[in-house]
Scaffold this active site. Structure first.
Site, PDB file in Angstrom:
ATOM      1  N   ASN A  66       7.186  24.915  30.993  1.00 23.95           N
ATOM      2  CA  ASN A  66       8.460  24.205  30.882  1.00 23.95           C
ATOM      3  C   ASN A  66       8.637  23.889  29.400  1.00 23.95           C
ATOM      4  OD1 ASN A  66       8.986  23.542  33.902  1.00 23.95           O
ATOM      5  ND2 ASN A  66       6.868  22.900  33.567  1.00 23.95           N
TER       6      ASN A  66
ATOM      7  N   ASN B 188       1.643  19.925  35.377  1.00 24.15           N
ATOM      8  CA  ASN B 188       2.332  21.187  35.078  1.00 24.15           C
ATOM      9  C   ASN B 188       2.548  21.250  33.568  1.00 24.15           C
ATOM     10  OD1 ASN B 188       4.242  19.118  34.938  1.00 24.15           O
ATOM     11  ND2 ASN B 188       5.874  20.295  35.902  1.00 24.15           N
TER      12      ASN B 188
ATOM     13  N   GLU C 113      13.332  24.874  32.422  1.00 26.63           N
ATOM     14  CA  GLU C 113      12.193  24.725  33.310  1.00 26.63           C
ATOM     15  C   GLU C 113      11.556  26.064  33.695  1.00 26.63           C
ATOM     16  OE1 GLU C 113      12.001  22.233  36.655  1.00 26.63           O
ATOM     17  OE2 GLU C 113      13.541  20.842  35.916  1.00 26.63           O
ATOM     18  N   ARG C 114      10.249  26.049  33.763  1.00 26.13           N
ATOM     19  CA  ARG C 114       9.490  27.178  34.324  1.00 26.13           C
ATOM     20  C   ARG C 114       9.971  27.382  35.764  1.00 26.13           C
ATOM     21  NH1 ARG C 114       3.083  26.571  35.581  1.00 26.13           N
ATOM     22  NH2 ARG C 114       3.921  24.810  36.777  1.00 26.13           N
TER      23      ARG C 114
ATOM     24  N   CYS D   3       6.393  17.724  40.559  1.00 25.19           N
ATOM     25  CA  CYS D   3       7.810  17.615  40.211  1.00 25.19           C
ATOM     26  C   CYS D   3       8.180  16.135  40.202  1.00 25.19           C
ATOM     27  CB  CYS D   3       8.660  18.371  41.238  1.00 25.19           C
ATOM     28  SG  CYS D   3      10.421  18.253  40.911  1.00 25.19           S
ATOM     29  N   GLY D   4       8.585  15.634  39.051  1.00 27.46           N
ATOM     30  CA  GLY D   4       8.845  14.199  38.922  1.00 27.46           C
ATOM     31  C   GLY D   4      10.116  13.760  39.616  1.00 27.46           C
ATOM     32  N   ASN D   5      11.234  14.458  39.339  1.00 33.83           N
ATOM     33  CA  ASN D   5      12.477  14.104  40.042  1.00 33.83           C
ATOM     34  C   ASN D   5      12.295  14.345  41.545  1.00 33.83           C
ATOM     35  OD1 ASN D   5      14.094  13.364  37.779  1.00 33.83           O
ATOM     36  ND2 ASN D   5      14.254  15.522  37.258  1.00 33.83           N
TER      37      ASN D   5
ATOM     38  N   CYS E 193      14.426  16.780  34.189  1.00 33.36           N
ATOM     39  CA  CYS E 193      13.044  17.182  34.509  1.00 33.36           C
ATOM     40  C   CYS E 193      12.172  15.947  34.339  1.00 33.36           C
ATOM     41  CB  CYS E 193      12.597  18.297  33.584  1.00 33.36           C
ATOM     42  SG  CYS E 193      10.903  18.840  33.881  1.00 33.36           S
ATOM     43  N   GLY E 194      11.657  15.427  35.441  1.00 36.02           N
ATOM     44  CA  GLY E 194      10.908  14.166  35.400  1.00 36.02           C
ATOM     45  C   GLY E 194       9.566  14.312  34.717  1.00 36.02           C
TER      46      GLY E 194
ATOM     47  N   HIS F 264       3.908  21.674  29.743  1.00 41.70           N
ATOM     48  CA  HIS F 264       5.136  21.408  28.982  1.00 41.70           C
ATOM     49  C   HIS F 264       4.908  21.688  27.500  1.00 41.70           C
ATOM     50  CE1 HIS F 264       7.307  19.418  32.309  1.00 41.70           C
ATOM     51  NE2 HIS F 264       6.085  19.095  32.690  1.00 41.70           N
TER      52      HIS F 264
HETATM   53  N1  LIG Z   1       9.789  23.753  37.190  1.00 43.11           N
HETATM   54  C1  LIG Z   1       8.619  22.868  37.125  1.00 43.11           C
HETATM   55  C2  LIG Z   1       8.489  22.072  38.432  1.00 43.11           C
HETATM   56  C3  LIG Z   1       9.603  21.071  38.597  1.00 43.11           C
HETATM   57  C4  LIG Z   1       9.529  20.033  37.522  1.00 43.11           C
HETATM   58  C5  LIG Z   1      10.787  19.214  37.318  1.00 43.11           C
HETATM   59  N2  LIG Z   1      11.914  19.540  38.123  1.00 43.11           N
HETATM   60  C6  LIG Z   1      10.470  17.739  37.386  1.00 43.11           C
HETATM   61  O1  LIG Z   1      11.346  16.942  37.748  1.00 43.11           O
HETATM   62  O2  LIG Z   1       9.316  17.373  37.013  1.00 43.11           O
HETATM   63  C7  LIG Z   1       7.344  23.705  36.920  1.00 43.11           C
HETATM   64  O3  LIG Z   1       7.329  24.876  37.304  1.00 43.11           O
HETATM   65  O4  LIG Z   1       6.367  23.117  36.411  1.00 43.11           O
END
Ligand SMILES: N[C@H](CCC[C@H](N)C(=O)O)C(=O)O
Length: 366
Positions: A282, A243, A300-301, A154-156, A309-310, A245
């Site tokens: 995502n 993750n 987002e997933r 998770c980037g953020n 979403c970072g 995308h």
């Molecule tokens: N929901 C994302 C994880 C959080 C990613 C997002 N909040 C970010 O800032 O990268 C997933 O299941 O891959």
């Protein structure tokens, strides 16, 4: 000396309707002043105030006093309660838990779903655990999405994680940490201005590793490929930052997407659960303002529509470069604010720079 106005709530419960456990909890909360909101006024509805005789005192604290208070809070360990700090990165918000004493999360995925509920819980897009390091890293980060699923990264969240660690370790100024995650080694660095610059590692382009069942059409990658969603043909590029995308600049034949016109709640789940994404995905919908300025909305997933979403912003710049739409240095505008992204040619790493802020401190009975 900086003064921060902080609201604190003192509660004397005159209502017999409260269970003894809740009364004990509330009075414990008040005695320990363990529910305070830096920089935020706490507005409580009249019925709650009436039933609980809330008296809200606005107190002025110097930033030093606030820091002392937060440390007093962070040292709390009593059992039966989860002590947490709520952070957000451009409105993508997380419940951060000091889990440095164990590799076992203090909260189960089922409890995470309840804690993330914005009406019956604390509210958040996920729960993030600061755990002991692995294989020589400083720390390990694990995260549960608000639906209880566990993503790789998770980037953020990792920017919030870095600021959380600095608070726990009472660090000030520039600091970097090595963090083991499901996406491998991630290195966030707190900058002098308080923003966090993160080495997010290398993007993964191989369709098999993403994973997606879409056929690779550019080396082992999926670039500007057709994907039919609910009977409509979209053009998509797939990138993993650990993750998955799925990035689209529009439907096939109409690549001038106006992202604010999208009904994310309708189209988002249809991408997320599409059968070409065995681990779900995502999905980022992109509008191109220039070769260095993109606008993004995201479904987002495991969390739905979020304000930022970072990992998604990183994947978007990689996709835009692969599709020949952008340079390697871009500002990505998200609903919650901008992120600076660089896909560096020298080392093939993606770098993300953005803010991470404390929202409030709290304790909840588990
Ligand atoms: N929901 C994302 C994880 C959080 C990613 C997002 N909040 C970010 O800032 O990268 C997933 O299941 O891959």
């Amino acid at each position: 000396m900086a003064t921060t106005t902080t609201s604190s709530i003192s509660v004397s419960s005159s209502s017999s309707s409260l269970s003894s456990n809740s009364q004990r909890y509330l009075s414990n909360l008040v005695q320990s002043q363990h529910c305070f909101f830096p920089r935020k006024n706490v507005a409580l509805n009249k019925s709650l105030r009436r039933s609980l005789n809330f008296r809200i005192k606005a107190v002025s604290l110097t930033s030093e006093t606030l820091e002392t208070a937060s440390h007093t809070f962070l040292d709390r360990k009593e059992s039966g309660f989860l002590h947490f700090v709520k952070y957000h990165g451009l409105g993508n918000d997380f419940i951060l838990v000091d889990n440095r004493d164990s590799m076992e999360p203090k909260v189960t995925p089922e409890q995470a779903v309840k804690l993330c509920d914005r009406n019956f819980g604390i509210g958040g897009d996920g729960v993030i655990f600061a755990m002991p390091g692995t294989n020589g890293t400083d720390y390990t980060m694990r995260i549960f999405n608000s639906d209880g699923s566990e993503p790789e990264m998770c980037g953020n969240g990792v920017r919030c994680f870095a600021r959380f660690i600095a608070e726990l370790e009472n660090l000030h100024g520039k600091h970097s940490f090595t963090i083991h995650t499901g996406a491998g080694l991630i290195v966030p660095e707190i900058q002098d201005d308080g923003k966090v610059k993160v080495d997010m590692g290398e993007p993964i382009l191989s369709a098999v590793d993403l994973p997606t069942k879409l056929p690779a059409n550019k080396d082992s990658a999926v670039v500007k490929s057709d994907l039919v969603v609910d009977g409509e043909a979209w053009s998509v590029t797939c990138v993993s930052m650990g993750n998955p995308h799925c990035i689209t600049f529009g439907r096939k034949g109409d690549q001038n997407l106006v992202v604010d016109q999208l009904n994310l709640a309708d189209i988002g789940p249809k991408f997320e659960h599409h059968d070409v994404f065995p681990a779900r995905t995502n999905t980022e919908f992109i509008q191109v303002f220039s070769r260095s300025h993109l606008k993004m909305r995201v479904w987002e997933r495991g969390a739905g529509a979020t304000l930022a979403c970072g990992t998604g912003a990183c994947a978007v710049v990689v996709a835009a470069v692969l599709e020949g739409r952008a340079e390697r240095n871009c500002t990505v505008d998200l609903p919650g604010g901008p992120l600076e992204i660089e896909w560096r040619e020298e080392d093939n790493h993606v770098y993300m720079t953005g803010p991470a802020e404390v929202v409030f401190y709290g304790s909840v009975p588990l």
